[in-house]
Design an enzyme around this catalytic site. Structure first.
Site, mmCIF file in Angstrom:
data_model
loop_
_atom_site.group_PDB
_atom_site.id
_atom_site.type_symbol
_atom_site.label_atom_id
_atom_site.label_comp_id
_atom_site.label_asym_id
_atom_site.label_seq_id
_atom_site.Cartn_x
_atom_site.Cartn_y
_atom_site.Cartn_z
ATOM 1 N N GLU A 138 -44.446 -26.661 -11.584
ATOM 2 C CA GLU A 138 -45.480 -27.688 -11.381
ATOM 3 C C GLU A 138 -46.572 -27.485 -12.431
ATOM 4 O OE1 GLU A 138 -46.981 -28.484 -7.366
ATOM 5 O OE2 GLU A 138 -48.983 -28.428 -8.227
ATOM 6 N N ALA A 182 -51.373 -37.442 -8.973
ATOM 7 C CA ALA A 182 -52.002 -37.588 -7.651
ATOM 8 C C ALA A 182 -51.035 -37.333 -6.503
ATOM 9 C CB ALA A 182 -52.616 -38.979 -7.530
ATOM 10 N N ASN A 193 -45.321 -32.792 -13.632
ATOM 11 C CA ASN A 193 -46.735 -33.031 -13.338
ATOM 12 C C ASN A 193 -46.754 -34.201 -12.351
ATOM 13 O OD1 ASN A 193 -49.399 -33.683 -13.141
ATOM 14 N ND2 ASN A 193 -49.833 -33.484 -15.331
ATOM 15 N N TYR A 201 -59.040 -34.945 -19.202
ATOM 16 C CA TYR A 201 -57.629 -34.846 -19.603
ATOM 17 C C TYR A 201 -57.412 -34.757 -21.114
ATOM 18 C CZ TYR A 201 -56.914 -36.134 -14.738
ATOM 19 O OH TYR A 201 -56.937 -36.135 -13.365
ATOM 20 N N ARG A 247 -62.079 -28.836 -9.285
ATOM 21 C CA ARG A 247 -62.395 -30.246 -9.043
ATOM 22 C C ARG A 247 -62.565 -30.516 -7.545
ATOM 23 N NH1 ARG A 247 -58.272 -33.685 -12.390
ATOM 24 N NH2 ARG A 247 -59.812 -35.289 -11.853
ATOM 25 N N HIS A 271 -50.234 -28.987 -14.313
ATOM 26 C CA HIS A 271 -51.414 -29.858 -14.330
ATOM 27 C C HIS A 271 -52.197 -29.626 -15.607
ATOM 28 C CE1 HIS A 271 -50.677 -31.072 -10.257
ATOM 29 N NE2 HIS A 271 -50.448 -29.811 -9.979
ATOM 30 N N ARG A 288 -57.567 -42.104 -20.648
ATOM 31 C CA ARG A 288 -57.942 -41.868 -19.250
ATOM 32 C C ARG A 288 -58.861 -40.647 -19.137
ATOM 33 N NH1 ARG A 288 -54.146 -39.063 -14.644
ATOM 34 N NH2 ARG A 288 -55.588 -39.354 -12.935
ATOM 35 N N PRO A 326 -48.050 -40.638 -11.674
ATOM 36 C CA PRO A 326 -48.874 -41.831 -11.836
ATOM 37 C C PRO A 326 -50.100 -41.621 -12.730
ATOM 38 C CG PRO A 326 -49.135 -40.900 -9.635
ATOM 39 C CD PRO A 326 -47.961 -40.206 -10.276
ATOM 40 N N ASN A 327 -50.336 -42.620 -13.537
ATOM 41 C CA ASN A 327 -51.500 -42.722 -14.427
ATOM 42 C C ASN A 327 -51.423 -41.827 -15.664
ATOM 43 O OD1 ASN A 327 -52.902 -44.633 -12.729
ATOM 44 N ND2 ASN A 327 -53.216 -42.927 -11.321
HETATM 45 C C1 DQA Z 1 -53.379 -33.900 -12.684
HETATM 46 C C2 DQA Z 1 -54.377 -33.503 -11.588
HETATM 47 C C3 DQA Z 1 -54.285 -34.444 -10.405
HETATM 48 O O1 DQA Z 1 -55.239 -34.067 -9.415
HETATM 49 C C4 DQA Z 1 -54.586 -35.870 -10.833
HETATM 50 O O2 DQA Z 1 -54.415 -36.759 -9.749
HETATM 51 C C5 DQA Z 1 -53.800 -36.297 -12.020
HETATM 52 C C6 DQA Z 1 -53.550 -35.343 -13.105
HETATM 53 C C7 DQA Z 1 -53.532 -33.019 -13.952
HETATM 54 O O3 DQA Z 1 -52.586 -33.008 -14.729
HETATM 55 O O4 DQA Z 1 -54.571 -32.395 -14.152
HETATM 56 O O5 DQA Z 1 -53.441 -37.463 -12.140
HETATM 57 O O6 DQA Z 1 -52.061 -33.705 -12.187
#
Ligand code: DQA
Length: 147
Positions: A97, A76, A73, A22, A106, A99, A17, A9-10
């Site tokens: 996984e 959230a 990835n 990011y 964080r 990120h 964003r 998501p997002n």
């Molecule tokens: C994320 C880190 C997560 O905590 C966050 O909710 C994201 C992006 C990252 O790629 O740094 O949406 O997965």
């Protein structure tokens, strides 16, 4: 060798964003880098992004027997989703996984990953480059070179 890249998501909002966290690269940039890396290593890579937990679960569920490994990835959902964790485990596919940010620098709620324990590796904090590194690591794992 067929690989699947999943973004949660997002992440379709990458580029605009929270760029301080990011960066300014887009989801298309990340997918293109991952695909180019896979192809350089003699693999193919399909990409899928969804904001919907169930769509990601369904995609992982359909991946078994089609793909050799996953880069994910979970965004959230990393910090909340038993369903994604169970889907990765049930697929029996090796997963990395990924990120973009270093989640350990964080908020405390980002320090927990529900999905990492069912993945072969977790990679974070390298920004866009992580999309290439995750594919490289997954290919090495699949070829037995990372053992
Ligand atoms: C994320 C880190 C997560 O905590 C966050 O909710 C994201 C992006 C990252 O790629 O740094 O949406 O997965």
């Amino acid at each position: 060798m067929k690989l699947l890249l999943l973004n949660g998501p997002n992440l379709r909002l990458l580029g605009t964003r929270e760029p301080d966290i990011y960066g300014r690269f887009t989801l298309a940039d990340a997918e293109a880098l991952a695909r180019a890396t896979a192809e350089r290593l003699g693999a193919t890579l399909d990409c899928f992004q969804s904001d919907v937990e169930g769509e990601l679960v369904a995609k992982i569920g359909a991946a078994r027997g089609v793909y050799d490994g996953l880069v994910i990835n979970p965004a959230a959902y990393t910090h909340t989703s038993v369903a994604l964790r169970d889907a990765i485990a049930a697929s029996e596919l090796p997963a990395v996984e990924l990120h973009i940010s270093n989640t350990h620098k964080r908020e405390a709620f980002r320090h927990v990953s529900y999905t990492a324990p069912v993945c072969v590796a977790q990679l974070m904090g390298f920004g866009l480059t992580g999309y290439a590194l995750a594919v490289e690591g997954l290919v090495a794992h699949l070829r037995g070179a990372a053992r």
